[in-house]
Design a protein around this motif. Structure first.
Motif, PDB file in Angstrom:
ATOM      1  N   PRO A 263     -14.236  -9.150 -20.494  1.00 26.67           N
ATOM      2  CA  PRO A 263     -14.287  -7.680 -20.520  1.00 26.67           C
ATOM      3  C   PRO A 263     -13.701  -7.163 -21.827  1.00 26.67           C
ATOM      4  O   PRO A 263     -12.786  -7.766 -22.391  1.00 26.67           O
ATOM      5  CB  PRO A 263     -13.411  -7.266 -19.321  1.00 26.67           C
ATOM      6  N   GLN A 377      -8.852  -1.633 -17.535  1.00 30.41           N
ATOM      7  CA  GLN A 377      -9.950  -0.875 -16.946  1.00 30.41           C
ATOM      8  C   GLN A 377      -9.415   0.336 -16.186  1.00 30.41           C
ATOM      9  O   GLN A 377     -10.018   1.426 -16.233  1.00 30.41           O
ATOM     10  CB  GLN A 377     -10.758  -1.777 -16.010  1.00 30.41           C
ATOM     11  N   LEU A 471     -12.101  -1.559  -8.949  1.00 29.73           N
ATOM     12  CA  LEU A 471     -12.363  -2.092 -10.277  1.00 29.73           C
ATOM     13  C   LEU A 471     -12.996  -3.480 -10.198  1.00 29.73           C
ATOM     14  O   LEU A 471     -13.071  -4.093  -9.135  1.00 29.73           O
ATOM     15  CB  LEU A 471     -11.059  -2.152 -11.066  1.00 29.73           C
TER      16      LEU A 471
END
Length: 490
Positions: A263, A377, A471
């Motif tokens: 990510p 995130q 998430l």
């Protein structure tokens, strides 16, 4: 329990000293610059033109460009050699002297008689810069460059940092020389105005700023969300730069790490006036290279680099971040464990200024890559991220009598040191419902191994009109598994 190996280490108070203790060997290749600041008061305008007359009472010079990157690396504990070129002039002698005083090996700094030393001189009147004048040498072949490079690479460094700012040191032959020695460079970090020029070297990491990204892509990163635009362009950035990982630096917007099969990881910067950002990019690159040379994870390296940049933007002129500076910065970020009452006042202040509050919670006992990606995130869902940590007795009830591995204060120091985390609080209950009722965050975020219906906090959040966000989940990233592996190896 023994220290977490550096290849899995999160950003923590002890990390800067551990990296300095590992003393990685780093070669810096590129454009050495002399940065000078000429300061004094101004009481009148010139009669010749409408400009202030500055009565210079102090001149301060520091290594700049590749020389500043090398000085920062040395101050952070690396064994550093610089390969560059300066002129046979007072500026060149000053650069070499300052580098030697900083502990940098300057045997690879070549002295050319056919060019001046690259220099930037700023005139500052009463804290305001009123003029800057530069000496820009031509880019031309440098006699002895290949030999100096070979000598610096003897024994093969842990990392090589290229600082290519079109200031005379790196012509096309120099680029070819580095490309031809790629297998001897270790981790290759490239900081260049023209990143595409280094594509044949297949860098491990490139660190373009927004303007350099625009040059690389042939288009600017669109506002207002430059981070999202950089993420969307990640495959193209990696292809055009030839790098496996791209770290886009965005000044007050921090930086975004774009690595394959991971990510995107964003860091959050301390906002600073433009006049205080001189050399911050060099400190960022030095912190990043130091951490990567020692084998730390890329996200940890990016966090360390951001912390180093934050240190120098708090200072005037061109500055260097040392190991003690970096440790103090990380410690200051991670020490503040708020009480619920303190946190309520802080959140009320954020809300009064229109900021969106994100709240998440967990044990965060042994911090791993999944935790870091998850918190990163979560921060993106708003402006302020609050992390509530289960107190030790709560962790024991949830995870078993042998947990936590790390006490609350240590866990708070690690989590709070991440640039994405704004506030840390502890709670003794098994759920943070009481904190949610008091703080009423706009978003309650949890990891992707849950659904809203599974969460006992969901009714509370729904009752006051908040949002529950689930998430992404990273499989095979478990504190329990990590603890089991460590015990098995022990």
């Amino acid at each position: 329990m023994s220290l977490t190996p550096l290849d899995r280490a999160p950003l923590a108070v002890d990390l800067p000293h551990r990296l300095a203790g590992s003393a990685p060997r780093v070669v810096v290749v590129g454009d050495a610059v002399l940065d000078c600041w000429m300061t004094g008061p101004s009481h009148r305008l010139s009669r010749e033109a409408p400009v202030p007359v500055v009565e210079i009472d102090r001149t301060r010079c520091q290594p700049g460009g590749a020389a500043n990157t090398a000085a920062n690396l040395a101050a952070l504990g690396a064994r550093v050699a610089l390969v560059s070129v300066v002129g046979d002039d007072d500026d060149g002698r000053t650069v070499r002297r300052l580098l030697a005083e900083a502990g940098v090996d300057t045997s690879g700094v070549l002295v050319a008689t056919d060019r001046p030393t690259a220099a930037k001189r700023r005139i500052v009147a009463d804290e305001a810069m009123v003029a800057r004048y530069d000496t820009v040498p031509p880019v031309r072949p440098v006699g002895g460059f290949d030999r100096a490079l070979d000598d610096a690479l003897a024994g093969e460094p842990d990392a090589t940092v290229v600082c290519d700012y079109a200031a005379g040191a790196l012509d096309d032959d120099a680029v070819a020389a580095l490309v031809g020695r790629r297998d001897r460079l270790g981790v290759l970090v490239v900081d260049a105005h023209d990143v595409a020029r280094w594509q044949p070297a297949r860098p491990d990491v490139v660190t373009p700023n927004a303007g350099e990204v625009a040059t690389l892509l042939g288009r600017p990163l669109p506002a207002p969300d430059r981070v999202a635009a950089a993420e969307a362009a990640a495959p193209e950035l990696r292809e055009r730069s030839g790098a496996s990982t791209v770290v886009v630096t965005l000044d007050r917007d921090g930086a975004v790490l774009l690595a394959p099969d991971q990510p995107a990881h964003r860091t959050w910067a301390r906002p600073a006036p433009e006049s205080r950002t001189c050399g911050a990019g060099d400190s960022f690159t030095a912190g990043l290279a130091l951490a990567l040379a020692a084998g730390t994870p890329a996200a940890t390296a990016a966090e360390l680099a951001q912390a180093a940049a934050d240190v120098v933007v708090a200072r005037a002129h061109t500055a260097v971040c040392s190991t003690s500076d970096l440790a103090a910065r990380v410690s200051a970020s991670g020490e503040a464990l708020s009480t619920p009452d303190e946190l309520a006042r802080l959140v009320a202040g954020h809300r009064a200024e229109g900021r969106r509050i994100v709240f998440t919670n967990g044990c965060f006992d042994v911090v791993h890559r999944g935790h870091v990606a998850y918190l990163n995130q979560a921060k993106r869902l708003g402006d302020v991220l609050v992390v509530a940590l289960n107190a030790d007795e709560s962790v024991g009830r949830l995870k078993g009598p042998e947990r936590p591995v790390n006490p609350l204060a240590d866990r708070a120091a690690v989590i709070g040191a991440l640039s994405c985390v704004d506030h840390v609080v502890g709670f003794a209950e098994d759920t943070p419902v009481a904190l949610l009722e008091e703080l009423r965050p706009d978003v309650y975020a949890k990891g992707g191994d849950y659904t809203p219906d599974m969460l006992p906090e969901t009714p509370t959040v729904s009752a006051y009109g908040g949002q529950v966000a689930i998430l992404d989940y990273l499989p095979d990233r478990s504190t329990s598994l990590i603890v089991e592996k460590i015990r098995a190896r022990g």
